[in-house]
Write an enzyme that holds these catalytic residues in place. Structure first.
Site, PDB file in Angstrom:
ATOM      1  N   ASP A 102       0.865  -1.164   0.000  1.00  0.00           N
ATOM      2  CA  ASP A 102       0.000   0.000   0.000  1.00  0.00           C
ATOM      3  C   ASP A 102       0.918   1.234   0.000  1.00  0.00           C
ATOM      4  O   ASP A 102       2.114   1.129   0.308  1.00  0.00           O
ATOM      5  CB  ASP A 102      -0.863  -0.039   1.264  1.00  0.00           C
ATOM      6  CG  ASP A 102      -1.591   1.266   1.495  1.00  0.00           C
ATOM      7  OD1 ASP A 102      -2.275   1.721   0.566  1.00  0.00           O
ATOM      8  OD2 ASP A 102      -1.462   1.836   2.610  1.00  0.00           O
TER       9      ASP A 102
ATOM     10  N   ASP B  51      -0.211   5.138   0.792  1.00  0.00           N
ATOM     11  CA  ASP B  51      -0.489   6.189   1.779  1.00  0.00           C
ATOM     12  C   ASP B  51      -0.576   5.604   3.182  1.00  0.00           C
ATOM     13  O   ASP B  51      -1.390   4.718   3.439  1.00  0.00           O
ATOM     14  CB  ASP B  51      -1.781   6.924   1.411  1.00  0.00           C
ATOM     15  CG  ASP B  51      -1.627   7.634   0.082  1.00  0.00           C
ATOM     16  OD1 ASP B  51      -0.745   8.495  -0.006  1.00  0.00           O
ATOM     17  OD2 ASP B  51      -2.351   7.296  -0.876  1.00  0.00           O
TER      18      ASP B  51
ATOM     19  N   GLY C 133     -10.058   7.139  -1.803  1.00  0.00           N
ATOM     20  CA  GLY C 133     -10.183   7.820  -3.098  1.00  0.00           C
ATOM     21  C   GLY C 133     -10.537   9.278  -2.879  1.00  0.00           C
ATOM     22  O   GLY C 133     -11.491   9.591  -2.158  1.00  0.00           O
TER      23      GLY C 133
ATOM     24  N   LYS D  12     -11.714  11.704  -4.932  1.00  0.00           N
ATOM     25  CA  LYS D  12     -12.994  12.193  -5.480  1.00  0.00           C
ATOM     26  C   LYS D  12     -14.141  11.671  -4.613  1.00  0.00           C
ATOM     27  O   LYS D  12     -15.067  12.404  -4.264  1.00  0.00           O
ATOM     28  CB  LYS D  12     -13.162  11.734  -6.945  1.00  0.00           C
ATOM     29  CG  LYS D  12     -12.125  12.328  -7.891  1.00  0.00           C
ATOM     30  CD  LYS D  12     -12.379  11.963  -9.340  1.00  0.00           C
ATOM     31  CE  LYS D  12     -12.043  10.522  -9.691  1.00  0.00           C
ATOM     32  NZ  LYS D  12     -10.616  10.179  -9.630  1.00  0.00           N
ATOM     33  N   GLU D  13     -14.062  10.398  -4.265  1.00  0.00           N
ATOM     34  CA  GLU D  13     -15.081   9.778  -3.418  1.00  0.00           C
ATOM     35  C   GLU D  13     -15.129  10.479  -2.057  1.00  0.00           C
ATOM     36  O   GLU D  13     -16.201  10.699  -1.479  1.00  0.00           O
ATOM     37  CB  GLU D  13     -14.765   8.287  -3.230  1.00  0.00           C
ATOM     38  CG  GLU D  13     -14.870   7.449  -4.501  1.00  0.00           C
ATOM     39  CD  GLU D  13     -13.632   7.485  -5.401  1.00  0.00           C
ATOM     40  OE1 GLU D  13     -12.713   8.302  -5.156  1.00  0.00           O
ATOM     41  OE2 GLU D  13     -13.582   6.693  -6.352  1.00  0.00           O
TER      42      GLU D  13
ATOM     43  N   HIS E 211     -10.175  17.658  -8.079  1.00  0.00           N
ATOM     44  CA  HIS E 211      -9.223  16.573  -7.820  1.00  0.00           C
ATOM     45  C   HIS E 211      -7.953  16.735  -8.645  1.00  0.00           C
ATOM     46  O   HIS E 211      -6.851  16.454  -8.163  1.00  0.00           O
ATOM     47  CB  HIS E 211      -9.887  15.215  -8.072  1.00  0.00           C
ATOM     48  CG  HIS E 211      -9.089  14.073  -7.533  1.00  0.00           C
ATOM     49  ND1 HIS E 211      -8.496  13.133  -8.335  1.00  0.00           N
ATOM     50  CD2 HIS E 211      -8.739  13.759  -6.258  1.00  0.00           C
ATOM     51  CE1 HIS E 211      -7.839  12.271  -7.564  1.00  0.00           C
ATOM     52  NE2 HIS E 211      -7.970  12.626  -6.311  1.00  0.00           N
TER      53      HIS E 211
ATOM     54  N   LYS F  11      -5.973  19.280  -6.837  1.00  0.00           N
ATOM     55  CA  LYS F  11      -5.392  18.663  -5.627  1.00  0.00           C
ATOM     56  C   LYS F  11      -4.163  17.827  -5.983  1.00  0.00           C
ATOM     57  O   LYS F  11      -3.139  17.890  -5.294  1.00  0.00           O
ATOM     58  CB  LYS F  11      -6.474  17.827  -4.930  1.00  0.00           C
ATOM     59  CG  LYS F  11      -6.002  17.093  -3.692  1.00  0.00           C
ATOM     60  CD  LYS F  11      -5.738  15.640  -3.999  1.00  0.00           C
ATOM     61  CE  LYS F  11      -5.003  14.943  -2.881  1.00  0.00           C
ATOM     62  NZ  LYS F  11      -4.800  13.524  -3.146  1.00  0.00           N
TER      63      LYS F  11
ATOM     64  N   THR G 203      -5.181   3.062  -3.616  1.00  0.00           N
ATOM     65  CA  THR G 203      -6.321   3.777  -4.189  1.00  0.00           C
ATOM     66  C   THR G 203      -5.933   5.167  -4.670  1.00  0.00           C
ATOM     67  O   THR G 203      -6.755   5.868  -5.257  1.00  0.00           O
ATOM     68  CB  THR G 203      -7.450   3.927  -3.157  1.00  0.00           C
ATOM     69  OG1 THR G 203      -6.951   4.692  -2.073  1.00  0.00           O
ATOM     70  CG2 THR G 203      -7.925   2.596  -2.656  1.00  0.00           C
ATOM     71  N   THR G 204      -4.707   5.596  -4.387  1.00  0.00           N
ATOM     72  CA  THR G 204      -4.345   6.952  -4.781  1.00  0.00           C
ATOM     73  C   THR G 204      -4.036   7.038  -6.276  1.00  0.00           C
ATOM     74  O   THR G 204      -3.893   6.024  -6.963  1.00  0.00           O
ATOM     75  CB  THR G 204      -3.171   7.486  -3.929  1.00  0.00           C
ATOM     76  OG1 THR G 204      -3.181   8.915  -3.973  1.00  0.00           O
ATOM     77  CG2 THR G 204      -1.842   6.985  -4.424  1.00  0.00           C
TER      78      THR G 204
HETATM   79  C1  XBP Z   1      -5.120   6.325   0.227  1.00  0.00           C
HETATM   80  C2  XBP Z   1      -6.351   7.004  -0.199  1.00  0.00           C
HETATM   81  C3  XBP Z   1      -6.255   8.052  -1.199  1.00  0.00           C
HETATM   82  C4  XBP Z   1      -5.508   9.284  -0.745  1.00  0.00           C
HETATM   83  C5  XBP Z   1      -5.804  10.419  -1.678  1.00  0.00           C
HETATM   84  O1  XBP Z   1      -5.224   4.983  -0.081  1.00  0.00           O
HETATM   85  O2  XBP Z   1      -7.427   6.687   0.254  1.00  0.00           O
HETATM   86  O3  XBP Z   1      -7.546   8.433  -1.558  1.00  0.00           O
HETATM   87  O4  XBP Z   1      -5.933   9.661   0.542  1.00  0.00           O
HETATM   88  O5  XBP Z   1      -5.412  10.110  -2.969  1.00  0.00           O
HETATM   89  P1  XBP Z   1      -4.004   3.918   0.068  1.00  0.00           P
HETATM   90  P2  XBP Z   1      -6.250  10.556  -4.261  1.00  0.00           P
HETATM   91  O6  XBP Z   1      -3.637   3.895   1.528  1.00  0.00           O
HETATM   92  O7  XBP Z   1      -4.610   2.642  -0.421  1.00  0.00           O
HETATM   93  O8  XBP Z   1      -2.870   4.363  -0.800  1.00  0.00           O
HETATM   94  O9  XBP Z   1      -6.748  11.936  -3.983  1.00  0.00           O
HETATM   95  O10 XBP Z   1      -5.257  10.506  -5.396  1.00  0.00           O
HETATM   96  O11 XBP Z   1      -7.382   9.566  -4.399  1.00  0.00           O
HETATM   97 MG    MG Z   2      -2.964   3.205   3.351  1.00  0.00          MG
END
Ligand code: XBP
Ligand code: MG
Length: 248
Positions: A8, A10, A51, A53-54, A81, A84, A122-123
């Site tokens: 993963d 983030d 996500g 946008k979500e 987005h 951002k 998901t980023t």
């Molecule tokens: C992290 C997320 C992402 C980021 C924002 O998921 O949920 O939505 O917070 O990124 P992971 P975006 O820990 O699976 O990497 O704005 O590009 O969606």
């Molecule tokens: Mg994470």
């Protein structure tokens, strides 16, 4: 037989949420003249939805019943987005977000041992490549055989789809891989894909439910700053020998 490590991004590779994504969202809101401001506490609640946008749509639904959505709201969220992502990748290019303890060490060891490396997140894809380029190595993105990211699968974590997609690309089965996660949504996705999962917690996720994890750790540890295991009395450094010991 262990063939691949799937990460993963983030919260796991780097602590990107509080001081990376969050201020980037706020900068985009200001740019669009919106009075939306996500403080550290509120952002912790918004992380329930993966996500970007979500997450913005969830914020409006749950926290801003006063906000009058324009008829092109979906397009506006898409444009917000994009802004951002521009703010976030600029922060990465300025070297603003370091990798977590032990991450570079383990990636380098796995790579020299011939293990396959992958990302399942998901980023947005460019957020991943920019983080790897600026915080890991100039050729950081090339260390990875697959970078599964963003909207490539419609159902984001906690759905297992992104991990399933990554393994399909690699031609590997779950028993040949090990996942690294930091959150409950993340481990639900990895366990849902039948992956054994090591968790490294952070301030936003420390109290999440990690039932089913192979190990729950403070971080991956360095020789001079070992990890503390939160689900057993153990400390040390996560290297391939330790991982193979856990896998038995
Ligand atoms: C992290 C997320 C992402 C980021 C924002 O998921 O949920 O939505 O917070 O990124 P992971 P975006 O820990 O699976 O990497 O704005 O590009 O969606
Ligand atoms: Mg994470």
């Amino acid at each position: 037989m262990l063939k691949a490590l799937l990460f993963d991004v983030d919260g796991t590779l780097a602590d990107t949420e509080r001081d990376g994504h969050r201020p980037a969202f706020n900068a985009a809101f200001r740019e669009f003249g919106l009075d939306w401001e996500w403080d550290v506490g509120l952002y912790g609640q918004l992380l329930a939805v993966t996500g970007g946008k979500e997450r913005m749509k969830y914020y409006v639904e749950k926290f801003r019943p006063d906000y009058q959505k324009p008829s092109d709201f979906d397009d506006m969220v898409a444009e917000l987005h994009k802004a951002k992502t521009r703010h976030y990748t600029r922060m990465l290019a300025e070297g603003g977000i370091p990798l977590r303890p032990g991450v570079k060490r383990l990636l380098a060891e796995a790579r020299s041992a011939g293990l396959i490396l992958g990302v399942a997140t998901t980023t947005t894809p460019e957020n991943v490549t920019e983080l790897l380029r600026h915080s890991l190595a100039e050729d950081g993105p090339e260390w990875f055989d697959v970078i599964a990211a963003g909207d490539i699968v419609p159902a984001k974590k906690p759905a297992p789809d992104i991990y399933v997609w990554a393994m399909e690309q690699l031609g590997l089965k779950p028993e040949e891989c090990l996942a690294f996660e930091d959150s409950e949504n993340g481990i639900r996705a990895s366990l849902g894909a039948n992956l054994r999962t090591v968790v490294t917690v952070n301030d936003y996720t420390r109290d999440h439910d990690f039932t089913g994890a192979l190990a729950v750790l403070s971080d991956l540890g360095e020789a001079d700053a070992p990890y503390a295991r939160l689900d057993a009395p153990e400390s040390g450094v996560v290297d391939l020998a330790r991982i193979r010991g856990w896998l038995g």
